[in-house]
Write an enzyme that holds these catalytic residues in place. Sequence first.
Site, PDB file in Angstrom:
ATOM      1  N   CYS A 176       1.988  -0.118  -8.092  1.00 44.82           N
ATOM      2  CA  CYS A 176       2.946  -0.843  -7.257  1.00 44.82           C
ATOM      3  C   CYS A 176       3.901  -1.724  -8.058  1.00 44.82           C
ATOM      4  CB  CYS A 176       2.200  -1.656  -6.203  1.00 44.82           C
ATOM      5  SG  CYS A 176       1.239  -0.607  -5.089  1.00 44.82           S
ATOM      6  N   HIS A 356       4.735  -2.407   2.380  1.00 46.00           N
ATOM      7  CA  HIS A 356       4.617  -2.212   0.933  1.00 46.00           C
ATOM      8  C   HIS A 356       5.051  -0.798   0.565  1.00 46.00           C
ATOM      9  CE1 HIS A 356       3.459  -2.483  -3.093  1.00 46.00           C
ATOM     10  NE2 HIS A 356       2.224  -2.969  -2.984  1.00 46.00           N
TER      11      HIS A 356
END
Length: 428
Positions: A176, A356
């Site tokens: 991420c 996200h």
Amino acid sequence: MHEQALSHHSDGQPPRRIVITGLGAVTPLGLTMRETWEKLQAGVSGIDYITKCDTADLRVNFAGEVRGFDPAAYLDRKEARRLDPYIQYALVAAQEAVADASLEMAREDPARVGVIVGSGIGGLQSYSENIAVTQAKGLRKVSPFMIPNMLVDSAAGKIAIDFDMQGPNHAVVSACASGTSACGEAFELLRRGDADVMLAGGAEAAILPIVVSAFDVMGALSTRTDNPAAACRPFDRDRDGFVMSEGAVILVMESAEHALARGARIYGEVIGYGSSADAYHMAAPHETGRGAAAAMRMALAKARAYGVNPAQIDYINAHGTATRLNDKGETLAIKEVLGEHAYSARISSTKSMTGHLLGAAGALETAICAKVLATGVIPPTINLDNQDPDCDLNYTPHQAVQADVAVTLSNSFGFGGHNACIMLRRFA
């Protein structure tokens, strides 16, 4: 000694200045950067129930989907059918970014224009579809397009083909943190003079039953199925996990000299980038935020070469995933690095609205920082109804605020202990 070494190139000259001139986005909030930014300012959530796949066997049935996207509206219809969605999103975001930057490749040396696009997962949809086909019909029925579709570097490669960008080209994979790492590595590549212009960003299209279920089984996802729009609650006492999303964001970055020579509009200047590892756990962040702090310190060390110190940071776009450990650890790291100034800086987690985007998250948040510099509007952290006492900074709850923002910092952290931080400032 380390900071002194960073302050000048080996020839004694000040570091090369790198600016952002174009933004493109395909997100759960909209199919353009403009639409995404308008909804961020308004505090609108892009999280809703999943429509792209059967969720009957899933405990978590919501995500931040890209909605209303028709690849045939942007790409050749036949080619679009062959491309994994993560590549489609990246191409469309690149088209917008190039147009936004008024970058005309006919006037550029193609060998001096490159591409770096990160992704955490790459073309997993194509891989999953081919597994299903081969299980039903045999291995000889696998698609000849499967390999290029699933490779993480294919988005960067395809953008280069479409725009004839023959300069440095690769992918960054750091979970991420990938999108931030891609922008940061483009910054470093431009600083050392290996290109004049770079397209950098991230792309992800992993809202698939197996991925949603896998994150859920880990205990990473919010299970607030009664109200998806309120599910992502960064820094809130009642937060219970992150919300998966998809999309792509591409930025046009170039040397200030090159941008000024062609009369480009400049959103902001990149002045720092840091990367580190927690070296602790494959999924959980270190509880003290030590790796996050190290990445911030590295970015700040480079920013000092541009005359910027920690007390000048006006806005931080937090990683802010709304997991129990991340939000507390990030808060500790910010306070450790900035000291008392941590309480003066404005902070927000735009993931409260976007969810996200995994490998694309950091690119989106870098672009958001560029928009904050250009507009003076700080987007809010929505759903922050009961602030966690352990998260005691100013997270800009509920509503956007107008502010004089000259320096920004953006954090990204990923599974495997990857951390990345990028800093921008107003260009003058």
